[in-house]
Motif scaffolding. Structure first.
Motif, PDB file in Angstrom:
ATOM      1  N   ARG A   1     -15.501  80.435  70.860  1.00 33.80           N
ATOM      2  CA  ARG A   1     -15.758  78.989  71.429  1.00 33.80           C
ATOM      3  C   ARG A   1     -16.812  79.402  72.373  1.00 33.80           C
ATOM      4  O   ARG A   1     -17.359  78.338  72.686  1.00 33.80           O
ATOM      5  CB  ARG A   1     -14.422  78.208  71.604  1.00 33.80           C
TER       6      ARG A   1
ATOM      7  N   HIS B   1      -6.382  74.867  56.998  1.00 33.74           N
ATOM      8  CA  HIS B   1      -6.993  74.182  58.303  1.00 33.74           C
ATOM      9  C   HIS B   1      -6.861  72.664  58.336  1.00 33.74           C
ATOM     10  O   HIS B   1      -7.165  72.306  56.715  1.00 33.74           O
ATOM     11  CB  HIS B   1      -8.178  74.920  58.978  1.00 33.74           C
TER      12      HIS B   1
ATOM     13  N   LEU C   1      -9.200  69.603  60.122  1.00 33.18           N
ATOM     14  CA  LEU C   1     -10.301  69.003  60.844  1.00 33.18           C
ATOM     15  C   LEU C   1     -10.281  67.441  61.037  1.00 33.18           C
ATOM     16  O   LEU C   1     -10.178  66.768  60.086  1.00 33.18           O
ATOM     17  CB  LEU C   1     -11.603  69.630  60.694  1.00 33.18           C
ATOM     18  N   LEU C   2     -10.519  67.080  62.428  1.00 33.20           N
ATOM     19  CA  LEU C   2     -10.724  65.493  62.481  1.00 33.20           C
ATOM     20  C   LEU C   2     -12.067  65.405  63.129  1.00 33.20           C
ATOM     21  O   LEU C   2     -12.736  66.050  63.603  1.00 33.20           O
ATOM     22  CB  LEU C   2      -9.639  65.145  63.653  1.00 33.20           C
ATOM     23  N   ASN C   3     -12.884  64.385  62.250  1.00 28.94           N
ATOM     24  CA  ASN C   3     -14.128  64.081  62.571  1.00 28.94           C
ATOM     25  C   ASN C   3     -14.156  62.474  62.804  1.00 28.94           C
ATOM     26  O   ASN C   3     -13.469  61.830  62.225  1.00 28.94           O
ATOM     27  CB  ASN C   3     -14.883  64.258  61.540  1.00 28.94           C
TER      28      ASN C   3
ATOM     29  N   ASN D   1     -15.289  67.851  64.328  1.00 30.03           N
ATOM     30  CA  ASN D   1     -14.103  69.120  64.825  1.00 30.03           C
ATOM     31  C   ASN D   1     -13.718  68.464  66.112  1.00 30.03           C
ATOM     32  O   ASN D   1     -13.986  69.134  67.074  1.00 30.03           O
ATOM     33  CB  ASN D   1     -14.672  70.364  64.534  1.00 30.03           C
ATOM     34  N   LEU D   2     -13.392  67.280  66.189  1.00 30.35           N
ATOM     35  CA  LEU D   2     -13.023  66.580  67.439  1.00 30.35           C
ATOM     36  C   LEU D   2     -12.061  67.351  68.345  1.00 30.35           C
ATOM     37  O   LEU D   2     -12.397  67.397  69.562  1.00 30.35           O
ATOM     38  CB  LEU D   2     -12.304  65.137  66.981  1.00 30.35           C
ATOM     39  N   LEU D   3     -11.042  68.067  67.526  1.00 30.69           N
ATOM     40  CA  LEU D   3      -9.941  68.880  68.387  1.00 30.69           C
ATOM     41  C   LEU D   3     -10.452  70.406  68.751  1.00 30.69           C
ATOM     42  O   LEU D   3      -9.809  71.299  69.033  1.00 30.69           O
ATOM     43  CB  LEU D   3      -8.760  68.781  67.869  1.00 30.69           C
ATOM     44  N   ASP D   4     -11.655  70.641  68.204  1.00 29.63           N
ATOM     45  CA  ASP D   4     -12.018  71.938  68.273  1.00 29.63           C
ATOM     46  C   ASP D   4     -11.338  73.076  67.726  1.00 29.63           C
ATOM     47  O   ASP D   4     -10.906  74.277  68.326  1.00 29.63           O
ATOM     48  CB  ASP D   4     -12.414  72.259  70.046  1.00 29.63           C
ATOM     49  N   ARG D   5     -10.647  72.505  66.544  1.00 31.74           N
ATOM     50  CA  ARG D   5      -9.929  73.761  65.873  1.00 31.74           C
ATOM     51  C   ARG D   5     -10.417  74.716  65.321  1.00 31.74           C
ATOM     52  O   ARG D   5     -11.661  75.136  64.797  1.00 31.74           O
ATOM     53  CB  ARG D   5      -9.123  72.848  64.539  1.00 31.74           C
TER      54      ARG D   5
ATOM     55  N   ARG E   1     -16.483  71.977  68.394  1.00 35.32           N
ATOM     56  CA  ARG E   1     -16.739  70.564  68.395  1.00 35.32           C
ATOM     57  C   ARG E   1     -18.194  70.417  68.833  1.00 35.32           C
ATOM     58  O   ARG E   1     -18.921  71.168  69.657  1.00 35.32           O
ATOM     59  CB  ARG E   1     -16.059  70.340  69.718  1.00 35.32           C
TER      60      ARG E   1
END
Length: 700
Positions: free
Chosen positions: A195, A635, A637-639, A658-662, A690
């Motif tokens: 990241r 995995h 992912l939240l958007n 990728n709201l939570l930077d997973r 993210r």
């Protein structure tokens, strides 16, 4: 002809929220065949990659080789096996590794709706499309709209920026409009362990300008467009080379004439593409002897005639494509590989389709016959100074590397002579047939049953790739391939059963399907050509693969659910899975999407619309041994996206991916080819971290 209905109508009428609360579902045949997503109703900012719009359909995925290089995948098949049309015309790809995939010619800021056939695609949707068919419709001034338009500016992570103008005049008898977009971004940030780093060769730059118009004169109407697309320095990290420039000019004309004998139609289009790519400007390459640059040219011309009356329609289409590509080393003017020379692929196709309603049953019966001719000119190559150098690059990605001390020139010359003396004029006759029926079981429930036989001729890469290279239409597996002029056509038999269930506040669609493919074309270990095996191994360090006929079976399920959840809330859910097996080789098919479930929860209140999306993908451990494919972990992912209307003419849109930077790796993202030390070369491309986007639009 199947009637057109809107499944979402009942839901939207029962809701106090506007119809955009739930994706519009357009169905040809009361319940089942095609789904359309109205892009203008989505709260998110406009993505650079148009595949993000089509993947809102269950069973539709994309092999993402770069930020603008997505190759559609539908029900386990991808690339040339999919028919994609933009405003009724299928774009051609100019580069032999599909860096300018057909999807890349759909200017995302202009797209107003995306559709795909979620049953078996009808024969009228196009030839050589065993994988299915999808389409996109773009903006044009509406009739009687007067002067209208929209200007949009967007900014985001990685210095992303986009400026769009759509403006024109719509009168009673015609319209004229201009649409233009300029978009760019720097290298994108990685997620998880990477990241703190940017992924090399993930930047992009693209400019589009198009003029659209149309008119109605009595019983005759027509639409026309002309425009250019120029892609600048744009990375493709899953391929051995990056885009330096793609310069494409396109035009199209479509007309209709209404008579007592039915509606007669005309389609004509042309496209010219110049494509330059290399392996040293956007990624690290400190060895000048390994620098490679490829210039590719592609032209397409199309003419189609159609007729439609009541439940009958028929058509004829003639399509021609020309391709060539030359590899060079800018540091060595003596070096060249004339790999695709005077390649022509011509297809003539005719179809007839009948869609009667018998009792309550709606039928779709179709037959198509096609002829495909392929030819190629003589080839040659000159590889001086290869004794201690090596090749790493090539044709939209020719990968090499001389691991020995032997001069390859003699071996390469022998391969060129073998190819030049081979049969290079090929002919394939194809037949497609489709039979589907939609049976209402109750007022709310209907059943669809379908059977089809579809055929596809080999691509020019599969036929004419004479020197081991990675000019494979975007496979991105890191292997060099050699073509096969003796390939048979692919023949696919498909069965499908689907059910649609609609209530006042929710609707459900589910289907199960199976595809048996005879003479499925894929890479297999090369045998019987010691010279090609030696050259491929010397160039890449791995034995090359050869395109060959095998047998395969793909089966799967799809489910879509949409509902109104109270006055202001709505929900969408999609689940899809494809299980692919090469039955000849007894191993999984390469690069298939894992089990995927997508859920969207939306909120509407006055000028505000917001949507939270959860994308969950299972572990993919069914991988191809032949392609040395690596597994990927599951995995989620939240958007998050939102739109807010600021009065009558202004709208603000925002989105976070990728709201939570997973940490994750998309199985369809391919393997990382740059040698920059940030990510291990040959490992899975890390998912994007993210990122955010913010856009402001003004309409008039």
């Amino acid at each position: 002809m199947f009637a057109t209905a809107l499944l979402a109508t009942a839901i939207s009428q029962a809701s106090a929220a506007p119809a955009s609360a739930i994706e519009e579902v357009t169905v040809e045949g009361e319940k089942i065949t095609a789904k359309t997503v109205d892009v203008t109703d989505l709260p998110s900012p406009t993505p650079a990659d148009p595949s993000a719009l089509l993947t809102r359909h269950a069973g539709v995925n994309a092999n993402r080789n770069g930020p603008l290089t997505s190759v559609l995948q539908m029900r386990g098949l991808s690339g040339d096996r999919i028919s994609l049309s933009v405003d009724g015309i299928s774009p051609a790809t100019g580069g032999p590794n599909a860096m300018d995939s057909p999807l890349s010619y759909a200017g995302t800021p202009f797209i107003e709706s995306s559709s795909h056939y979620r049953g078996i695609s009808p024969v009228s949707a196009g030839a050589e499309a065993p994988g299915g068919a999808a389409s996109m419709q773009t903006w044009a001034p509406a009739s009687d709209s007067g002067w209208s338009g929209q200007a949009t500016v967007q900014a985001g992570s990685a210095s992303a920026q986009s400026t769009t103008l759509r403006a024109g005049f719509g009168g009673t008898d015609g319209f004229l409009g201009l649409r233009a977009n300029s978009a760019s971004a720097d290298d994108l940030p990685a997620a998880g362990d990477y990241r703190t780093s940017d992924l090399q060769a993930t930047r992009f730059k693209r400019d589009i300008a198009e003029l659209v118009g149309g008119a109605s004169i009595g019983a005759f109407s027509f639409t026309a467009s002309v425009g250019s697309l120029e892609t600048g320095e744009t990375g493709t990290p899953a391929l051995p080379m990056d885009i330096i420039v793609i310069d494409s000019d396109r035009w199209q004309l479509q007309g209709k004439y209404q008579t007592a004998l039915g509606e007669f139609s005309l389609r004509a289009a042309g496209q010219e593409v110049f494509h330059r790519m290399d392996n040293f400007q956007l990624r690290s390459n400190s060895n000048p002897m390994r620098h490679r640059s490829t210039d590719a040219d592609g032209d397409m011309s199309l003419l189609g005639l159609g007729w439609q009356k009541d439940a009958w329609q028929a058509g004829i289409e003639m399509r021609s494509e020309d391709h060539s590509a030359v590899v060079s080393n800018p540091n060595n003017p003596m070096f060249f590989v004339n790999n695709f020379s005077d390649v022509q692929r011509e297809r003539e196709s005719v179809f007839v389709e009948y869609t009667p309603v018998i009792g309550k049953a709606e039928w779709q019966l179709g037959l198509r016959a096609s002829n495909v001719d392929l030819s190629a000119g003589n080839v040659s190559a000159n590889m001086p100074m290869m004794m201690k150098g090596g090749m790493n690059g090539g044709m939209d990605g020719m990968n090499g590397g001389m691991n020995g001390m032997m001069d390859m020139q003699g071996a390469v010359n022998m391969l060129a002579v073998q190819f030049n003396n081979s049969k290079r004029a090929l002919d394939h006759n194809l037949v497609d047939s489709v039979a589907q029926v939609n049976l209402p079981l109750t007022e709310q429930v209907s059943l669809t049953l379908g059977a089809a036989h579809k055929e596809r001729a080999p691509s020019y890469q599969e036929s004419f790739l004479w020197l081991p290279m990675e000019a494979t239409g975007g496979l991105g597996d890191g292997y060099t391939y050699i073509g096969n002029t003796s390939l048979n056509k692919e023949r696919q038999d498909e069965l499908l059963a689907g059910i649609s269930w609609q209530q006042a506040e929710w609707q459900l669609y589910a289907s199960a399907w199976v595809r048996d493919i005879t003479d499925y074309i894929q890479g297999t270990p090369l045998s019987g050509n010691m010279m090609a095996n030696m050259v491929g191994t010397m160039m890449s360090g791995k034995a090359p693969l050869q395109f060959d006929n095998t047998d395969a079976r793909i089966r799967g399920i799809e489910l879509e659910y949409q509902a109104r959840l109270g006055e202001r809330w709505y929900g969408n859910a999609r689940v899809a899975y494809a299980h692919g097996e090469n039955t000849s080789l007894d191993e999984p098919l390469y690069r298939l999407a894992p089990l995927e479930a997508v859920t969207e929860l939306g909120y509407l209140s006055g000028p505000l619309q917001a949507e939270l999306q959860l994308v969950a993908r299972a572990r993919q451990d069914r991988v191809s041994e032949i392609n040395a494919e690596m597994e990927t972990a599951g995995h989620a992912l939240l958007n998050l996206s939102a739109a807010y209307r600021l009065g009558e003419h202004w709208q603000l849109r925002a989105g976070i991916e990728n709201l939570l930077d997973r940490d994750h790796a998309n199985h369809l993202g391919g393997i990382y080819r740059p040698a920059d030390g940030t990510v291990a070369q040959g490992s899975r491309i890390p998912g994007i971290g993210r990122t955010w986007q913010l856009g402001l639009s003004a309409s008039w």
